[in-house]
Design an enzyme around this catalytic site. Structure first.
Site, PDB file in Angstrom:
ATOM      1  N   SER A 169       0.890  -1.335  -0.008  1.00 12.30           N
ATOM      2  CA  SER A 169       0.014  -0.259  -0.029  1.00 12.30           C
ATOM      3  C   SER A 169       0.727   1.269   0.060  1.00 12.30           C
ATOM      4  O   SER A 169       0.844   2.072   0.894  1.00 12.30           O
ATOM      5  CB  SER A 169      -0.992  -0.092   1.213  1.00 12.30           C
ATOM      6  OG  SER A 169      -1.698  -1.240   1.295  1.00 12.30           O
ATOM      7  N   THR A 171       0.815   4.067  -1.824  1.00 13.92           N
ATOM      8  CA  THR A 171       0.148   5.526  -1.598  1.00 13.92           C
ATOM      9  C   THR A 171      -0.202   5.493  -0.198  1.00 13.92           C
ATOM     10  O   THR A 171      -0.069   6.828   0.267  1.00 13.92           O
ATOM     11  CB  THR A 171      -0.874   5.633  -2.742  1.00 13.92           C
ATOM     12  OG1 THR A 171      -0.331   5.399  -3.965  1.00 13.92           O
ATOM     13  CG2 THR A 171      -1.598   6.896  -2.798  1.00 13.92           C
ATOM     14  N   ASP A 172      -0.953   4.746   0.311  1.00 16.53           N
ATOM     15  CA  ASP A 172      -1.461   4.761   1.682  1.00 16.53           C
ATOM     16  C   ASP A 172      -0.198   5.408   2.662  1.00 16.53           C
ATOM     17  O   ASP A 172      -0.306   6.341   3.385  1.00 16.53           O
ATOM     18  CB  ASP A 172      -1.952   3.650   2.374  1.00 16.53           C
ATOM     19  CG  ASP A 172      -3.025   3.310   1.544  1.00 16.53           C
ATOM     20  OD1 ASP A 172      -4.333   4.094   1.751  1.00 16.53           O
ATOM     21  OD2 ASP A 172      -3.446   2.396   0.827  1.00 16.53           O
ATOM     22  N   TYR A 173       0.836   4.755   2.379  1.00 17.76           N
ATOM     23  CA  TYR A 173       2.045   5.093   3.409  1.00 17.76           C
ATOM     24  C   TYR A 173       2.551   6.494   3.192  1.00 17.76           C
ATOM     25  O   TYR A 173       2.710   7.342   3.959  1.00 17.76           O
ATOM     26  CB  TYR A 173       3.143   4.004   3.550  1.00 17.76           C
ATOM     27  CG  TYR A 173       2.734   2.627   4.232  1.00 17.76           C
ATOM     28  CD1 TYR A 173       2.694   2.685   5.609  1.00 17.76           C
ATOM     29  CD2 TYR A 173       2.212   1.681   3.436  1.00 17.76           C
ATOM     30  CE1 TYR A 173       2.343   1.488   6.236  1.00 17.76           C
ATOM     31  CE2 TYR A 173       1.874   0.493   4.267  1.00 17.76           C
ATOM     32  CZ  TYR A 173       2.067   0.500   5.619  1.00 17.76           C
ATOM     33  OH  TYR A 173       1.659  -0.570   6.346  1.00 17.76           O
ATOM     34  N   GLY A 176       0.112   8.901   4.635  1.00 16.20           N
ATOM     35  CA  GLY A 176       0.431   9.130   5.998  1.00 16.20           C
ATOM     36  C   GLY A 176       1.470  10.050   6.271  1.00 16.20           C
ATOM     37  O   GLY A 176       1.589  10.895   7.244  1.00 16.20           O
TER      38      GLY A 176
END
Length: 402
Positions: A169, A171-173, A176
Site C-alpha cells: 500500500s 500510496t497509503d503510507y 500518512g
C-alpha cells in the site's frame, strides 16, 4: 546526562478517528514522537485493519506496529451520547485526524465547523481518496485505485504487458507522511503566530503520489511527451537498472550524473567511453540506453556480489544489493541503526517492527506500546480525562455506546 524525553510532540493530544492505513499511519508517526494519540473505534468491531493479514494464528501482525503508541477508546459516533463524548474530547485535544467520505462527519454533527465551536484552536486533518472538493470527491477512496489515478501505475511494468500496481500500500503510507507533515505544520502556525488558530487540512490520496512526479508534468507540458511504462529508471539516467552478478545475485546500479559515470568508466577500465560520442554525456547515453546497459551488464557478470559491492564502493559508484527481508534482518547496518526493534506483545511475547525514523539528537521518539486491544483504554480516558464515574462508564458499556 541527557534528560528522558518522550519526543518533541509530548503534550500534543490527537483524536484518531480514521481506519485502515493512510491516515492512521500519519497518526502513528506523530505518536512515535510523543503525541498522545487516542484511537476512536466502533464498539465490538474496531478498525478494519484489525482483520487484515498477515496473521499468526488469530493475531493480526500489522496491527502491533501500525497502531503502536495509541490508546484505544471504543465509541459509537452514530449515537447522541457518543457524539457528546467526542465533543468533550475535542475540547481537550489539539488535532482530529479522520478519513470518512466528505460530508459524513458533518451529517453526524461533528464536522470541522461544528467541532471548532467546541475548540477554536482545533486542527482537523482530513484524508479522502480524491479530496474534499471536485467532481470525484464523493467517490470511495482506496490506495490502489488512487495510485492508478495519480499517473504512477501507468509508468510501471513492461510495454508488452499490463501496467502493474505496487505490491504493497505505497500510496497509503506516503499519504500518512503527508498527514504527519501537514499536522505539525498547522500546529507550528497555530502556536507561533499571534493570529494563529485552528484550521482543517484537506489531503487526497492520489495527490500525495502525484506531487512526487514533477518530471512527468514538466515533460508533458514542455515536450508533449506521454511517458510510457518501462522498468527501472529509463528516461532519466544511463546506465541504470537491475543487473545480475556472477554468483546469481541481483544488484541495482545507477549513475545519476556524468561525474558518477566517469567513476564507473574508470572502475570498468573503460575510460575510452568518456571520449566516445555515444557515451560521453548522460543525454547521449540515454539515446543509447540499451547499448550502455548491456556493456555494464556484461561487466557486472564478471564479479561476485560482495566483491562487486566492495570494489564499486571504493570507486564511489552507487550500487546496492537487492535485499529480501531475510537479508535485512541479517544486515549489520540495519542493526546498528536500530531500524528493526523488538517490543513486548501481550500474547505473542516479543515482536519485531520498524524502528523510529528519523532520529532526533535531543528529543528522540520511542515505542511506548504496541497496537492496543480494542477498548483497552476506555476507563483511563473517560475517568482521567473526562471525569466520568465508574457507574457512568458501566451504563455506557451496557448501552453499547462504548
Amino acid at each position: 546526562m541527557k534528560k528522558t524525553n518522550f519526543g518533541p510532540l509530548s503534550g500534543v493530544r490527537i483524536l484518531d478517528l480514521s481506519t485502515m492505513i493512510a491516515a492512521p499511519f500519519g497518526a502513528t508517526l506523530l505518536g512515535d514522537f510523543g503525541a498522545e494519540v487516542i484511537k476512536v473505534e466502533m464498539p465490538g468491531k474496531g478498525d478494519s485493519l484489525r482483520g487484515m493479514g498477515p496473521f499468526h494464528g488469530d493475531e493480526p501482525l500489522r496491527w502491533p506496529g501500525l497502531a503502536r503508541n495509541k490508546k484505544s477508546l471504543t465509541l459509537d459516533l452514530h449515537t447522541k451520547e457518543g457524539k457528546e463524548i467526542l465533543r468533550k474530547l475535542a475540547r481537550a485535544s489539539d488535532v482530529v485526524i479522520e478519513n470518512f467520505r466528505p460530508g459524513t462527519l458533518e451529517k453526524w454533527g461533528i464536522g470541522y465547523e461544528q467541532l471548532k465551536k467546541e475548540n477554536p484552536n482545533l486542527i482537523m486533518t482530513r484524508v479522502t481518496g480524491y479530496g474534499q472538493t471536485g467532481p470525484n470527491a464523493p467517490k470511495a477512496g482506496f490506495g490502489t485505485p488512487a495510485t492508478a489515478y495519480s499517473g504512477f501505475t501507468y509508468l510501471h511494468g513492461y510495454e508488452d504487458r499490463p501496467p502493474i500496481s505496487p505490491s504493497f500500500s505505497l500510496t497509503d503510507y506516503i499519504t500518512g507522511i503527508y498527514v504527519a507533515f501537514a499536522t505539525v505544520t498547522a500546529l507550528y502556525y497555530r502556536d507561533t503566530n499571534e493570529e494563529g488558530t485552528g484550521q482543517y487540512i484537506d489531503i487526497g490520496l492520489y495527490e500525495s503520489v502525484f506531487r512526487l512526479m514533477e518530471f512527468l508534468v514538466a515533460e508533458y507540458d514542455q515536450n508533449g511527451t506521454i511517458k510510457e511504462r518501462s522498468p527501472g529508471l529509463s528516461g532519466h539516467s544511463s546506465p541504470a537498472g537491475t543487473f545480475q552478478t556472477k554468483d546469481g545475485h541481483w544488484i541495482v546500479l545507477v549513475t545519476s550524473s556524468d561525474r558518477t559515470f566517469e567513476r564507473l568508466a574508470h572502475a570498468m577500465n573503460r575510460a575510452d567511453m568518456l571520449e566516445d560520442e555515444r557515451f560521453y554525456t548522460n543525454s547521449v547515453r540515454l539515446q543509447n540506453f540499451d547499448l550502455t546497459n548491456g556493456i555494464v551488464a556484461d561487466w557486472v557478470k564478471t564479479f561476485n556480489r560482495d566483491d562487486l559491492q566492495k570494489y564499486l564502493d571504493e570507486h564511489g559508484v552507487p550500487v546496492s544489493p537487492i535485499y529480501s527481508i531475510k537479508d535485512i534482518f541479517e544486515d549489520e547496518h540495519y542493526k546498528q541503526r536500530e531500524n528493526i526493534i523488538e517490543v513486548d506483545h501481550p500474547r505473542l511475547g516479543k515482536v519485531k517492527m520498524p524502528g523510529i525514523v528519523p532520529k532526533f539528537s535531543e528529543t528522540p521518539g520511542a515505542v511506548r506500546n504496541v497496537g492496543p486491544d480494542l477498548g483497552e483504554h476506555n476507563n483511563e480516558i473517560l475517568c482521567e480525562l473526562l471525569n466520568y464515574s465508574e457507574e457512568e462508564i458501566a451504563k455506557l458499556k451496557e448501552s453499547k455506546i462504548i
